[in-house]
Design a protein around this motif. Structure first.
Motif, mmCIF file in Angstrom:
data_model
loop_
_atom_site.group_PDB
_atom_site.id
_atom_site.type_symbol
_atom_site.label_atom_id
_atom_site.label_comp_id
_atom_site.label_asym_id
_atom_site.label_seq_id
_atom_site.Cartn_x
_atom_site.Cartn_y
_atom_site.Cartn_z
ATOM 1 N N MET A 1 0.823 -1.199 0.000
ATOM 2 C CA MET A 1 0.000 0.000 0.000
ATOM 3 C C MET A 1 0.868 1.264 0.000
ATOM 4 O O MET A 1 1.878 1.326 0.690
ATOM 5 N N THR A 2 0.422 2.265 -0.745
ATOM 6 C CA THR A 2 1.167 3.520 -0.797
ATOM 7 C C THR A 2 0.881 4.399 0.416
ATOM 8 O O THR A 2 1.773 5.022 0.980
ATOM 9 N N VAL A 3 -0.392 4.463 0.816
ATOM 10 C CA VAL A 3 -0.801 5.271 1.965
ATOM 11 C C VAL A 3 -1.596 4.391 2.924
ATOM 12 O O VAL A 3 -2.523 3.690 2.498
ATOM 13 N N ILE A 4 -1.212 4.423 4.195
ATOM 14 C CA ILE A 4 -1.938 3.691 5.227
ATOM 15 C C ILE A 4 -2.184 4.644 6.393
ATOM 16 O O ILE A 4 -1.247 5.269 6.903
ATOM 17 N N ALA A 5 -3.433 4.768 6.802
ATOM 18 C CA ALA A 5 -3.788 5.561 7.976
ATOM 19 C C ALA A 5 -4.422 4.649 9.009
ATOM 20 O O ALA A 5 -5.263 3.811 8.661
ATOM 21 N N GLN A 6 -4.006 4.820 10.253
ATOM 22 C CA GLN A 6 -4.513 3.968 11.317
ATOM 23 C C GLN A 6 -5.050 4.813 12.464
ATOM 24 O O GLN A 6 -4.310 5.571 13.088
ATOM 25 N N ASN A 7 -6.347 4.715 12.690
ATOM 26 C CA ASN A 7 -7.006 5.275 13.880
ATOM 27 C C ASN A 7 -6.692 6.760 14.097
ATOM 28 O O ASN A 7 -6.350 7.188 15.199
ATOM 29 N N LEU A 8 -6.842 7.544 13.041
ATOM 30 C CA LEU A 8 -6.544 8.976 13.131
ATOM 31 C C LEU A 8 -7.626 9.717 13.922
ATOM 32 O O LEU A 8 -8.826 9.549 13.686
ATOM 33 N N VAL A 9 -7.163 10.541 14.860
ATOM 34 C CA VAL A 9 -8.055 11.402 15.635
ATOM 35 C C VAL A 9 -7.472 12.806 15.635
ATOM 36 O O VAL A 9 -6.270 12.995 15.860
ATOM 37 N N TRP A 10 -8.334 13.785 15.364
ATOM 38 C CA TRP A 10 -7.885 15.186 15.391
ATOM 39 C C TRP A 10 -9.098 16.078 15.630
ATOM 40 O O TRP A 10 -10.212 15.785 15.146
ATOM 41 N N GLY A 11 -8.885 17.159 16.370
ATOM 42 C CA GLY A 11 -9.977 18.085 16.616
ATOM 43 C C GLY A 11 -9.462 19.429 17.072
ATOM 44 O O GLY A 11 -8.252 19.656 17.206
ATOM 45 N N VAL A 12 -10.391 20.333 17.292
ATOM 46 C CA VAL A 12 -10.078 21.685 17.757
ATOM 47 C C VAL A 12 -10.824 21.916 19.065
ATOM 48 O O VAL A 12 -12.047 21.727 19.144
ATOM 49 N N ARG A 13 -10.065 22.304 20.092
ATOM 50 C CA ARG A 13 -10.621 22.468 21.432
ATOM 51 C C ARG A 13 -11.349 21.181 21.826
ATOM 52 O O ARG A 13 -10.759 20.123 21.885
ATOM 53 N N ARG A 14 -12.644 21.265 22.085
ATOM 54 C CA ARG A 14 -13.358 20.072 22.538
ATOM 55 C C ARG A 14 -14.124 19.386 21.410
ATOM 56 O O ARG A 14 -14.828 18.405 21.656
ATOM 57 N N LYS A 15 -13.960 19.876 20.191
ATOM 58 C CA LYS A 15 -14.692 19.293 19.072
ATOM 59 C C LYS A 15 -13.792 18.345 18.291
ATOM 60 O O LYS A 15 -12.749 18.746 17.769
ATOM 61 N N THR A 16 -14.202 17.090 18.187
ATOM 62 C CA THR A 16 -13.470 16.109 17.393
ATOM 63 C C THR A 16 -13.945 16.201 15.949
ATOM 64 O O THR A 16 -15.140 16.053 15.676
ATOM 65 N N ILE A 17 -13.015 16.437 15.025
ATOM 66 C CA ILE A 17 -13.355 16.625 13.615
ATOM 67 C C ILE A 17 -13.067 15.370 12.799
ATOM 68 O O ILE A 17 -13.804 15.028 11.871
ATOM 69 N N VAL A 18 -11.972 14.686 13.125
ATOM 70 C CA VAL A 18 -11.648 13.391 12.515
ATOM 71 C C VAL A 18 -11.583 12.376 13.644
ATOM 72 O O VAL A 18 -10.807 12.543 14.590
ATOM 73 N N ASN A 19 -12.402 11.340 13.565
ATOM 74 C CA ASN A 19 -12.594 10.453 14.707
ATOM 75 C C ASN A 19 -12.337 8.992 14.350
ATOM 76 O O ASN A 19 -13.165 8.344 13.716
ATOM 77 N N ASP A 20 -11.145 8.496 14.693
ATOM 78 C CA ASP A 20 -10.794 7.084 14.548
ATOM 79 C C ASP A 20 -10.903 6.605 13.097
ATOM 80 O O ASP A 20 -11.509 5.573 12.806
#
Length: 254
Positions: A1-20
């Motif tokens: 695989m060229t790109v593999i993402a595993q369980n990505l989480v990201w957010g701003v303050r208390r808001k989760t924008i990308v969740n698992d």
């Protein structure tokens, strides 16, 4: 695989924008990211391309964890085309595309024949070679998008991320740009808002809903009446034309 993402989480303050979010992209594949506004498409692209660091999870590109890669090394492997990029500086088409060579040059290095060849090669696939001397400010929206893709190609990347590259363009230029991306010998991940364009030009589609993966598969597997109703809250008819596995969506009342 060229790109593999595993369980990505990201957010701003208390808001989760990308969740698992987890996904993988094969070499040479075109993966589409679709979802309602605010579903996390642009944020996920920036996490995958290294422009943002996840709060948890990891991304591998070409077998390397990008958290340990320098910006310069990343820029030699990965190109990012944002939507509606612009500048007030008076520059030519060639000047814009030349910027793509920055990751391959040292601070004191002069412009080389290899750099010039890379710029010329990048202008070819986007059909902008004849306009290389034209001023950026005189270009149409579609032409500007093609130049930005040429700048990305001049980086000589193996992976290209595109954030709604057809946004605000007429249908002719939308199809022209996506057809061109498909012809490139690259792995591409594209955020799109037009579902029929995603069906036409993507090998697989990831559907995001509230920052999570609601579905992943081929266009025929993903773009069903049930999913459109659940995720996009629209009623639509899904039919298939002469192209095998390519659904066409007709929204009710349209």
């Amino acid at each position: 695989m060229t790109v593999i993402a595993q369980n990505l989480v990201w957010g701003v303050r208390r808001k989760t924008i990308v969740n698992d979010v987890s996904l993988d992209v094969a070499e040479g594949e075109t993966l589409g990211l679709i979802g309602p506004n605010g579903s996390g498409k642009s944020s996920l692209l920036r996490l995958l391309s290294g422009l943002k660091a996840p709060q948890s999870g990891r991304v591998e590109i070409l077998g390397q964890d990008i958290a340990g890669m320098s910006r310069k090394v990343m820029a030699r492997q990965v190109a990012f085309v944002q939507q509606n990029a612009t500048t007030d500086t008076i520059v030519s088409v060639r000047d814009v595309v030349r910027l793509g060579r920055t990751p391959h040059r040292s601070a004191l290095a002069g412009w080389t024949a290899a750099d010039e060849a890379a710029v010329s090669t990048a202008l070819g696939p986007v059909d902008m070679a004849d306009l290389r001397a034209q001023a950026w400010q005189t270009l149409s929206g579609g032409e500007r998008q093609r130049v930005h893709i040429a700048r990305a190609l001049a980086q000589s990347p193996r992976v290209m991320f595109l954030d709604e590259p057809t946004n605000h363009l007429d249908i002719h230029h939308q199809i022209e740009i996506l057809r061109m991306v498909r012809r490139l010998d690259l792995t591409s991940i594209i955020a799109l808002h037009d579902l029929n364009l995603a069906a036409m030009f993507c090998d697989r589609i990831v559907v995001l809903q509230a920052g999570t993966v609601a579905a992943c598969g081929t266009p025929a597997e993903v773009l069903t009446q049930t999913l459109l109703r659940k995720v996009f809250r629209v009623e639509a008819e899904v039919s298939f034309g002469p192209e095998p596995g390519q659904p066409h969506i007709r929204f009710s009342g349209v």
